[in-house]
Scaffold this motif. Structure first.
Motif, mmCIF file in Angstrom:
data_model
loop_
_atom_site.group_PDB
_atom_site.id
_atom_site.type_symbol
_atom_site.label_atom_id
_atom_site.label_comp_id
_atom_site.label_asym_id
_atom_site.label_seq_id
_atom_site.Cartn_x
_atom_site.Cartn_y
_atom_site.Cartn_z
ATOM 1 N N GLY A 1 6.476 2.177 3.128
ATOM 2 C CA GLY A 1 6.545 3.224 2.120
ATOM 3 C C GLY A 1 5.936 4.505 2.644
ATOM 4 O O GLY A 1 5.177 4.500 3.619
ATOM 5 N N GLU A 2 6.246 5.603 1.987
ATOM 6 C CA GLU A 2 5.680 6.896 2.374
ATOM 7 C C GLU A 2 5.593 7.760 1.125
ATOM 8 O O GLU A 2 6.554 7.864 0.360
ATOM 9 C CB GLU A 2 6.552 7.571 3.424
ATOM 10 C CG GLU A 2 5.936 8.838 4.001
ATOM 11 C CD GLU A 2 6.694 9.361 5.207
ATOM 12 O OE1 GLU A 2 6.403 10.492 5.638
ATOM 13 O OE2 GLU A 2 7.575 8.638 5.704
ATOM 14 N N GLY A 3 4.432 8.356 0.922
ATOM 15 C CA GLY A 3 4.247 9.176 -0.264
ATOM 16 C C GLY A 3 2.790 9.499 -0.477
ATOM 17 O O GLY A 3 1.963 9.385 0.441
ATOM 18 N N LEU B 1 -1.015 3.135 8.996
ATOM 19 C CA LEU B 1 -1.611 3.945 7.935
ATOM 20 C C LEU B 1 -1.731 5.359 8.473
ATOM 21 O O LEU B 1 -2.624 5.661 9.264
ATOM 22 C CB LEU B 1 -2.980 3.402 7.541
ATOM 23 C CG LEU B 1 -3.786 4.248 6.547
ATOM 24 C CD1 LEU B 1 -3.046 4.396 5.226
ATOM 25 C CD2 LEU B 1 -5.170 3.655 6.331
ATOM 26 N N GLY B 2 -0.796 6.226 8.070
ATOM 27 C CA GLY B 2 -0.774 7.564 8.642
ATOM 28 C C GLY B 2 -0.616 7.474 10.147
ATOM 29 O O GLY B 2 0.262 6.765 10.654
ATOM 30 N N GLY C 1 -2.134 15.356 6.382
ATOM 31 C CA GLY C 1 -1.495 16.096 5.307
ATOM 32 C C GLY C 1 -0.134 15.537 4.929
ATOM 33 O O GLY C 1 0.462 14.746 5.662
ATOM 34 N N GLY C 2 0.359 15.955 3.770
ATOM 35 C CA GLY C 2 1.691 15.568 3.319
ATOM 36 C C GLY C 2 1.770 14.111 2.927
ATOM 37 O O GLY C 2 0.753 13.420 2.770
ATOM 38 N N PRO C 3 2.983 13.578 2.793
ATOM 39 C CA PRO C 3 3.161 12.165 2.461
ATOM 40 C C PRO C 3 2.551 11.282 3.547
ATOM 41 O O PRO C 3 2.664 11.565 4.733
ATOM 42 C CB PRO C 3 4.681 11.997 2.403
ATOM 43 C CG PRO C 3 5.218 13.377 2.217
ATOM 44 C CD PRO C 3 4.275 14.287 2.917
ATOM 45 N N VAL C 4 1.892 10.213 3.119
ATOM 46 C CA VAL C 4 1.241 9.291 4.055
ATOM 47 C C VAL C 4 2.111 8.050 4.235
ATOM 48 O O VAL C 4 2.606 7.474 3.272
ATOM 49 C CB VAL C 4 -0.152 8.885 3.541
ATOM 50 C CG1 VAL C 4 -0.771 7.825 4.455
ATOM 51 C CG2 VAL C 4 -1.065 10.102 3.470
ATOM 52 N N GLU D 1 -2.005 2.179 -1.331
ATOM 53 C CA GLU D 1 -0.689 2.287 -1.960
ATOM 54 C C GLU D 1 -0.061 3.628 -1.607
ATOM 55 O O GLU D 1 -0.721 4.667 -1.690
ATOM 56 C CB GLU D 1 -0.822 2.160 -3.479
ATOM 57 C CG GLU D 1 0.507 2.102 -4.213
ATOM 58 C CD GLU D 1 0.316 1.913 -5.708
ATOM 59 O OE1 GLU D 1 0.347 0.754 -6.169
ATOM 60 O OE2 GLU D 1 0.095 2.935 -6.399
ATOM 61 N N ALA D 2 1.202 3.582 -1.179
ATOM 62 C CA ALA D 2 1.949 4.804 -0.856
ATOM 63 C C ALA D 2 3.436 4.497 -0.940
ATOM 64 O O ALA D 2 3.899 3.486 -0.406
ATOM 65 C CB ALA D 2 1.599 5.314 0.545
#
Length: 436
Positions: free
Chosen positions: A48-50, A355-356, A305-308, A94-95
């Motif tokens: 996921g990404e967000g 994670l990132g 920064g941004g979506p993770v 959670e992302a």
């Protein structure tokens, strides 16, 4: 009345030799059978990404005192208390609709049985994807591993009550962490200090790198992940109480300084020992924890920064046949193989967590620095998490195993072990979307 004729002991020698020979032949029979090689199998994947959310919690283990202290061969002391307390610490991330749980246990190792139980109970609480890790503390609760070799070598006599206490604390920490999810940001950095560690068995020396990931909520730090490689075997062996060694002290120290729940995790610690020499006994342990806390504070953190990105892939790998050739005399090689086979698992689990910018390969054992470097080179990972989701022992490079050097003297499997794990790690890393 009949009298019994005294039998000269020398006449028993043939019978004794025959009995010993029969026992040797029986022990030397190939009880292992054939261990089939097959391609790794993908067990699960989530990506996921967000916007990032994070929650964290820690729960004290409640050992069924008195308990055996795990970490070394017999004789082992029994503990009536834990001083300082030993904990289960958990972080839930959670992302983009993906949720992953990490739980660190202040234990010598974790077993596949324990991991399966934690995952089953956590899934019932709504958390399906979980990594279970050990700090590798050599002075904590024992009795949680059914395998005969584990009981003999370091864990002590199996007790279901020990497994219950560990699993309950792990699930409670994960559940509480999931219930405290909040919007968070991620910062990542690393710092190196080689003077704190050294190689105890030759081969590639540990790099002394401490990786730090900080999860911050609006009200302050939620959690912190610290990855470092050094055996937590600093506590004196003759102790009347359980002790979390330096990982527990480091986590507690960082938490007291406002860093949130801190998970201290092991990297490629197979041949890494502590070089810190200030003080004696528990004073030295506390001093090393303070030195690592100061080192963590020096890490230059970069905000993500941004979506993770958040992803986790888990892969099952077929293990090679156990190999006792470096562990026992040549005449007892077959018997040693049989003993290992009785306790060795035929499959193990390797994973990949992103994670990132952090891309970590997880290994169910103790990879040496050289083995960890090979895993990183082949997968494109930024690092390795050892002692995760099971325990298959030490993992050294094929060259060291063939030469009988380094940690291969403690490795339960032959020279193909690292290659098997690496192929599985490549599949996990590709599935998790490692950037290479």
């Amino acid at each position: 009345m009949l009298s019994l004729r005294k039998v000269p002991w020398r006449s028993l020698i043939p019978l004794m030799l025959l009995t010993a020979g029969a026992a040797y032949a029986l022990a030397s029979w190939n009880w292992c059978g054939v261990w089939t090689e097959r391609a790794p199998v993908l067990l699960s994947q989530v990506r996921g990404e967000g916007s990032l959310r994070a929650g964290a919690a820690k729960v004290a283990l409640a050992p069924p005192f008195p308990v055996v202290v795990a970490g070394y061969s017999p004789p082992r002391p029994e503990a009536e208390q834990a001083d300082p307390p030993v904990y289960a610490r958990a972080v839930v991330l959670e992302a983009g609709g993906t949720r992953v749980g990490l739980v660190s246990l202040e234990l010598l190792s974790v077993t596949s049985e324990l991991v399966a139980r934690v995952r089953e109970q956590a899934a019932a609480a709504g958390l399906k994807d979980v990594l279970v890790m050990a700090t590798h503390t050599h002075s904590s609760i024992g009795g949680y591993d059914r395998r005969l070799v584990a009981q003999l070598v370091g864990i002590g006599r199996y007790r279901q009550e020990s497994v219950d206490a560990i699993a309950n604390a792990a699930v409670a920490a994960l559940t509480q962490a999931a219930g405290s999810l909040t919007d968070a940001t991620l910062e990542v950095g690393a710092v190196r200090e080689q003077g704190l560690v050294y190689t105890r068995s030759g081969g590639t020396p540990p790099d002394g790198v401490l990786t730090r990931a900080v999860l911050r909520g609006q009200a302050g730090p939620v959690a912190e992940l610290l990855v470092f490689a050094a055996h937590p075997a600093m506590v004196p062996r003759k102790r009347a109480s359980l002790d979390p060694d330096y990982p527990g002290r480091l986590s507690a120290l960082r938490e007291s300084e406002g860093s949130g729940v801190t998970l201290t995790l092991q990297g490629s610690a197979g041949n890494a020992s502590v070089a810190f020499s200030q003080g004696q006994g528990l004073e030295r342990v506390a001093g090393f924890a303070r030195a690592l806390a100061e080192l963590a504070g020096k890490a230059s953190l970069s905000p993500v920064g941004g979506p993770v990105r958040l992803s986790l892939a888990r892969v099952e790998v077929a293990m090679p046949r156990p190999d006792a050739s470096r562990l026992v005399p040549s005449l007892t090689r077959a018997a040693g193989d049989n003993l290992l086979c009785e306790s060795a698992q035929r499959v193990a689990e390797v994973g990949a967590l992103a994670l990132g910018p952090l891309e970590l390969v997880t290994v169910p054992g103790e990879p040496t620095m050289a083995a960890g470097q090979e895993l990183v080179r082949r997968t494109g990972a930024t690092g390795v998490l050892g002692l995760t989701d099971g325990y298959v022992g030490y993992v050294d490079t094929p060259g060291m195993v063939k030469e009988g050097r380094g940690e291969s003297k403690r490795q339960y499997f032959g020279p193909t072990l690292l290659e098997r794990l690496t192929v599985a790690a490549e599949l996990a890393a590709g599935t998790a979307g490692f950037t290479r």
